[in-house]
Design an enzyme around this catalytic site. Structure first.
Site, PDB file in Angstrom:
ATOM      1  N   ASP A   1       0.811  -1.233   0.000  1.00  7.30           N
ATOM      2  CA  ASP A   1       0.000   0.000   0.000  1.00  7.30           C
ATOM      3  C   ASP A   1       0.841   1.280   0.000  1.00  7.30           C
ATOM      4  O   ASP A   1       1.483   1.605   0.995  1.00  7.30           O
ATOM      5  CB  ASP A   1      -0.906   0.067   1.240  1.00  7.30           C
ATOM      6  CG  ASP A   1      -1.798  -1.140   1.423  1.00  7.30           C
ATOM      7  OD1 ASP A   1      -1.412  -2.241   0.979  1.00  7.30           O
ATOM      8  OD2 ASP A   1      -2.880  -0.994   2.028  1.00  7.30           O
TER       9      ASP A   1
ATOM     10  N   ASN B   1      -4.024   3.896  -0.998  1.00  3.83           N
ATOM     11  CA  ASN B   1      -3.835   5.083  -0.149  1.00  3.83           C
ATOM     12  C   ASN B   1      -2.935   6.121  -0.802  1.00  3.83           C
ATOM     13  O   ASN B   1      -2.365   6.985  -0.129  1.00  3.83           O
ATOM     14  CB  ASN B   1      -3.221   4.677   1.196  1.00  3.83           C
ATOM     15  CG  ASN B   1      -3.983   3.580   1.889  1.00  3.83           C
ATOM     16  OD1 ASN B   1      -3.545   2.431   1.904  1.00  3.83           O
ATOM     17  ND2 ASN B   1      -5.141   3.918   2.438  1.00  3.83           N
TER      18      ASN B   1
ATOM     19  N   ASN C   1     -10.242  -1.319   0.705  1.00  4.79           N
ATOM     20  CA  ASN C   1     -11.411  -0.598   1.223  1.00  4.79           C
ATOM     21  C   ASN C   1     -11.396   0.890   0.887  1.00  4.79           C
ATOM     22  O   ASN C   1     -12.431   1.534   0.901  1.00  4.79           O
ATOM     23  CB  ASN C   1     -11.513  -0.788   2.746  1.00  4.79           C
ATOM     24  CG  ASN C   1     -10.230  -0.443   3.467  1.00  4.79           C
ATOM     25  OD1 ASN C   1      -9.157  -0.974   3.136  1.00  4.79           O
ATOM     26  ND2 ASN C   1     -10.303   0.433   4.443  1.00  4.79           N
ATOM     27  N   HIS C   2     -10.204   1.446   0.575  1.00  4.03           N
ATOM     28  CA  HIS C   2     -10.127   2.887   0.265  1.00  4.03           C
ATOM     29  C   HIS C   2     -10.298   3.192  -1.221  1.00  4.03           C
ATOM     30  O   HIS C   2     -10.113   4.356  -1.625  1.00  4.03           O
ATOM     31  CB  HIS C   2      -8.802   3.470   0.754  1.00  4.03           C
ATOM     32  CG  HIS C   2      -8.731   3.599   2.248  1.00  4.03           C
ATOM     33  ND1 HIS C   2      -9.499   4.507   2.947  1.00  4.03           N
ATOM     34  CD2 HIS C   2      -8.008   2.927   3.173  1.00  4.03           C
ATOM     35  CE1 HIS C   2      -9.244   4.392   4.242  1.00  4.03           C
ATOM     36  NE2 HIS C   2      -8.346   3.437   4.414  1.00  4.03           N
TER      37      HIS C   2
ATOM     38  N   HIS D   1      -6.761  -8.295   0.756  1.00  7.53           N
ATOM     39  CA  HIS D   1      -6.776  -7.049   1.517  1.00  7.53           C
ATOM     40  C   HIS D   1      -7.617  -7.275   2.767  1.00  7.53           C
ATOM     41  O   HIS D   1      -8.848  -7.225   2.723  1.00  7.53           O
ATOM     42  CB  HIS D   1      -7.359  -5.934   0.646  1.00  7.53           C
ATOM     43  CG  HIS D   1      -7.034  -4.575   1.159  1.00  7.53           C
ATOM     44  ND1 HIS D   1      -5.805  -3.985   0.977  1.00  7.53           N
ATOM     45  CD2 HIS D   1      -7.767  -3.689   1.878  1.00  7.53           C
ATOM     46  CE1 HIS D   1      -5.794  -2.800   1.544  1.00  7.53           C
ATOM     47  NE2 HIS D   1      -6.960  -2.591   2.109  1.00  7.53           N
TER      48      HIS D   1
ATOM     49  N   HIS E   1      -3.251  -4.164   3.701  1.00 12.06           N
ATOM     50  CA  HIS E   1      -4.203  -3.407   4.509  1.00 12.06           C
ATOM     51  C   HIS E   1      -3.696  -3.017   5.894  1.00 12.06           C
ATOM     52  O   HIS E   1      -4.020  -1.936   6.369  1.00 12.06           O
ATOM     53  CB  HIS E   1      -5.550  -4.135   4.666  1.00 12.06           C
ATOM     54  CG  HIS E   1      -6.532  -3.399   5.544  1.00 12.06           C
ATOM     55  ND1 HIS E   1      -7.124  -2.212   5.149  1.00 12.06           N
ATOM     56  CD2 HIS E   1      -7.008  -3.666   6.789  1.00 12.06           C
ATOM     57  CE1 HIS E   1      -7.940  -1.796   6.127  1.00 12.06           C
ATOM     58  NE2 HIS E   1      -7.878  -2.650   7.128  1.00 12.06           N
TER      59      HIS E   1
ATOM     60  N   HIS F   1      -0.679  -2.282   6.813  1.00  8.80           N
ATOM     61  CA  HIS F   1       0.397  -1.289   6.687  1.00  8.80           C
ATOM     62  C   HIS F   1       1.605  -1.614   7.552  1.00  8.80           C
ATOM     63  O   HIS F   1       2.450  -0.741   7.796  1.00  8.80           O
ATOM     64  CB  HIS F   1      -0.103   0.132   6.989  1.00  8.80           C
ATOM     65  CG  HIS F   1      -1.022   0.672   5.933  1.00  8.80           C
ATOM     66  ND1 HIS F   1      -1.278   2.012   5.773  1.00  8.80           N
ATOM     67  CD2 HIS F   1      -1.748   0.057   4.968  1.00  8.80           C
ATOM     68  CE1 HIS F   1      -2.118   2.204   4.770  1.00  8.80           C
ATOM     69  NE2 HIS F   1      -2.427   1.017   4.270  1.00  8.80           N
TER      70      HIS F   1
HETATM   71 FE   LIG Z   1      -3.987   0.527   2.881  1.00 11.22          FE
HETATM   72 FE   LIG Z   2      -7.029  -0.975   3.402  1.00 11.22          FE
END
Ligand SMILES: [Fe+2]
Ligand SMILES: [Fe+2]
Length: 274
Positions: free
Chosen positions: A8, A40, A67-68, A153, A178, A180
């Site tokens: 990410d 992200n 999800n983003h 994710h 996800h 991070h």
């Molecule tokens: Fe992320």
């Molecule tokens: Fe995420």
């Protein structure tokens, strides 16, 4: 076949280190295929069409998300024309874009990339296990695809491990994203699938998951939102995973973390010397 996955990318710090390091890294590693999670990339929230194109120009073959994915509303539109960007596979029927695709690698191999999302501590989506199974039934390793990579994710390591064991021997590589935070459990499972619970983020590690520290601390302590989360602006680390895949079987021969720049201990794979 040599595959590189980049975790990410968070904000400007993440984009900067990735755009600087990815072209050279791809060359050094002789990577045949590069996947990058870009959920992200735009100020920590979502991805724009311009940023997506920058990553492709820098050497990424496919952009995965999570999800983003819709945080930048334009993604709902441009994902329809950008076939190299994926959104979570198990979103409701009718969601724009696609959650999987077959892409040509530099060595001529057909690579199936699948981007499911977990359900533990996350949105209540369709079952990721059944969604992945459906993809593998339609395009099996050695039949429709020479290599298969799943970017799962998800928040919970238990869900990630369970999915990985569920597809072990049928997929080249399962990489978690996800959280991070890079995990130290990179391994080849007994059936031959390479696995790591989380690739980690590409961004500033002097932060809380890529974001400035003050507001997360404030929210934990007061339960009141003070301001927006802003990406941390220090030097970023490109954080990812390299995997060597056997051309004949499509299963993994070696896996290693990759970490370049910034605060984390620097790591490059030692199995690619030529
Ligand atoms: Fe992320
Ligand atoms: Fe995420």
């Amino acid at each position: 076949m040599r595959l590189l996955f980049v975790g990410d990318v968070v904000g400007r710090s993440g984009r900067k280190v990735v755009l600087k390091e990815l072209p050279g890294l791809r060359e050094r590693l002789h990577a045949d295929f590069v996947i990058l999670n870009g959920e992200n990339a735009a100020g920590g929230f979502g991805i724009t069409e311009d940023i997506c194109q920058e990553f492709l120009d820098a050497g990424a073959d496919v952009i995965t998300t999570g999800n983003h994915v819709w945080d930048q509303r334009e993604a709902l539109v441009f994902i329809e024309r950008q076939e190299r960007m994926l959104r979570p596979l198990n979103y409701p029927e009718g969601t724009p874009g696609r959650g999987s695709g077959v892409f040509k690698a530099a060595n001529g191999a057909d690579v199936l990339v699948i981007n499911p999302m977990g359900r533990v501590f996350m949105a209540d989506l369709d079952c990721p296990f059944r969604a992945v199974e459906k993809e593998l039934q339609a395009c099996a390793l050695g039949e429709g695809a020479d290599a298969i990579v799943i970017d799962f994710h998800a928040e919970a390591t238990s869900e990630k491990l369970s999915l990985a064991h569920f597809v072990d021997g049928r997929v080249s590589f399962v990489v978690g994203t996800h959280t991070h935070v890079p995990t130290a459990d990179d391994q080849i499972l007994t059936g031959g699938t390479a696995y790591i619970s989380d690739a980690g983020m590409s961004g500033d590690y002097d932060s809380v998951l890529g974001m400035d520290k003050e507001e997360p601390i404030n929210r934990f302590m007061t339960r009141i939102s003070g301001s927006r989360f802003e990406p941390a602006k220090g030097e970023g680390t490109l954080c990812g995973v390299a995997v060597e895949i056997d051309d004949a079987s499509g299963l993994a021969k070696a896996i290693s973390p990759v970490r370049i720049g910034g605060r984390l201990r620097q790591v490059e794979p030692d199995f690619w010397t030529d």
